[in-house]
Write an enzyme that holds these catalytic residues in place. Structure first.
Site, short mmCIF file in Angstrom:
data_model
loop_
_atom_site.label_atom_id
_atom_site.label_comp_id
_atom_site.label_asym_id
_atom_site.label_seq_id
_atom_site.Cartn_x
_atom_site.Cartn_y
_atom_site.Cartn_z
CG ASP A 3 1.50 -2.63 12.21
OD1 ASP A 3 2.50 -1.95 12.55
OD2 ASP A 3 1.20 -2.81 11.02
CB THR A 9 -5.89 -4.83 -4.08
OG1 THR A 9 -6.86 -5.80 -4.47
CG2 THR A 9 -4.55 -5.15 -4.73
N GLY A 65 -6.29 1.32 -2.18
CA GLY A 65 -4.92 1.09 -1.73
C GLY A 65 -4.55 -0.37 -1.88
#
Length: 445
Positions: free
Chosen positions: A169, A51, A45
């Site tokens: 988050d 990355t 991902g």
């Protein structure tokens, strides 16, 4: 981004323009890292900062997730902060029982675009977002939701109570299952031998030159779906909805600590992904551990129903923040005036009476009725689940239960009796009557 997920991002690829000085490092399958200890296998991902690659650890003979940060100074600093947080997390959990991702190693890697901070994390499976999609947005059985929620709460309790950390988050994308939903995608269970050297002729395998081709294919798929009037989904339209997940290991871990902060040192005013953002963050009235608990409640609802609890949208008449607050009040009742007017942004959004300036017409629908009417919960299921969720969605952050308290809740431990006393039932219903739906089109928009 789910930093150690087994699944590539569902969004477009990161773009070839980002592979430049200060940007991403171009990885090729078979590339060695940290003096040959880690060998890149395939891309998992990507995110705005990095990355992530599946890599083989030749020292331990295990697969790991290799997170390679962009090389610009601000990204390197962010990586060092995340490494600091992850190091504290792993040092405090030697028994590996706290349901939080583990940092294995970190190092610097030099490439054509600069020097990149790299983190090696344990390899985990699919995200809860992928699980929700795999289940065709139908909502998981409450026993499975309960099992997942318990893991998340163990992780949050560890972060909050033992370490003094706020995740900031929390969302389905940042919670990963221990293993992949599809065993064929697991590098061990699939039986594939690890790649130990760069395949012959692989000049840009899985890296920058493949991005353009993948991007074009992705756009073509979306164009076909749009022309056919259908919505693409995992496995195509002929696949049966996956409602029996009995073979899937639902144990999970909290991941992605790039935005985490110490409770004593909050460093950003705007935190959390929009749909999981707490009211005190929108109003800029300060935040603490209870902000994560709000996001947890939103995540639990999404697991149980397949829908986001709050999905605000702006318009010409009002902004996204105003719609978000209106949706909250439709769900929970009017925000107490003291809270509505107590934030740095309150004057932009509320009048002196604690009413929204630009959205006046609210339609209330209790949470338990929503669960019954829209999601076909039984009366008992709706009451018990709402009794668990509603306290977590208190407008007053200090009134929300802690992760430790949630772990003791009857719903989590499945000890809720359907034959509760009339007194307790009355108290529960009084709480539930404050709730409303946020998943309908509001009249007057």
């Amino acid at each position: 981004m789910s930093c150690s997920s087994s699944s590539a991002s569902d969004e477009d690829e990161e773009g070839i323009d980002s592979y430049r000085k200060g940007g991403y490092h171009a990885v090729r399958i078979g590339d060695p890292f940290n003096r040959g200890r880690y060998i890149a296998q395939r891309k998992l991902g990507w995110g705005q900062f990095s990355t992530v690659w599946l890599a083989y650890d030749t020292q331990s003979s295990n697969y790991v997730a290799l997170k390679i940060q962009k090389s610009a100074t601000q990204f390197a600093q962010a990586a060092l902060h995340e490494i600091e947080v992850l190091s504290v997390i792993v040092n405090g959990d030697p028994s590996n029982t706290k349901c939080v991702v583990r940092l294995i190693d970190h190092f610097k890697h030099s490439g054509p675009n600069g020097q990149h901070q790299c983190m090696v994390l344990e390899f985990l499976g699919d995200s809860l977002l992928r699980l929700i999609k795999h289940n065709r947005y139908k909502g998981l059985h409450l026993n499975k939701v309960r099992e997942i929620c318990k893991c998340i709460l163990i992780g949050l309790d560890y972060l909050h109570r033992e370490l003094g950390l706020i995740h900031t988050d929390l969302k389905p994308e940042n919670i990963l299952l221990f293993s992949t939903i599809d065993p064929a995608k697991d590098p061990v269970k699939s039986g594939l031998s690890p790649i130990l050297e760069r395949p012959e002729g692989n000049l840009n395998g899985g890296s920058t030159m493949n991005i353009i081709e993948k991007k074009l294919k992705s756009r073509a798929k979306r164009a076909v779906a749009k022309i056919s009037g259908g919505r693409t989904s995992m496995g195509g339209p002929t696949q049966k909805p996956e409602r029996n997940l009995d073979g899937v290991d639902l144990r999970c871990k909290v991941v992605d600590f790039g935005n985490a902060c110490w409770n004593a040192k909050p460093f950003a005013e705007e935190i959390q992904t929009r749909q999981y953002r707490a009211p005190e963050v929108i109003l800029r009235s300060g935040y603490s551990y209870s902000t994560d608990m709000w996001s947890f409640a939103c995540t639990a609802f999404e697991l149980a129903t397949g829908d986001m609890l709050f999905a605000p949208k702006g318009s010409q008449s009002f902004c996204e923040d105003e719609d978000h607050l209106a949706l909250m009040m439709e769900l929970l009742g009017k925000m107490p005036r003291k809270i509505a007017t107590g934030g740095a942004r309150s004057k932009d959004l509320f009048d002196r009476h604690g009413d929204l300036k630009r959205i006046r017409r609210l339609k209330y629908w209790p949470l338990n009725r929503l669960l019954i009417d829209r999601y076909k919960f039984s009366d008992d299921e709706a009451r018990e689940f709402s009794d668990f969720l509603c306290p977590l969605l208190e407008f007053a952050p200090e009134k929300r239960p802690t992760a430790q308290q949630c772990l003791q809740h009857p719903w989590i431990n499945h000890t809720v009796s359907t034959n509760v006393s009339m007194k307790n039932k009355g108290v529960a219903m009084e709480k539930l009557e404050k709730g409303v739906s946020s998943l309908h089109m509001r009249v007057g928009k």
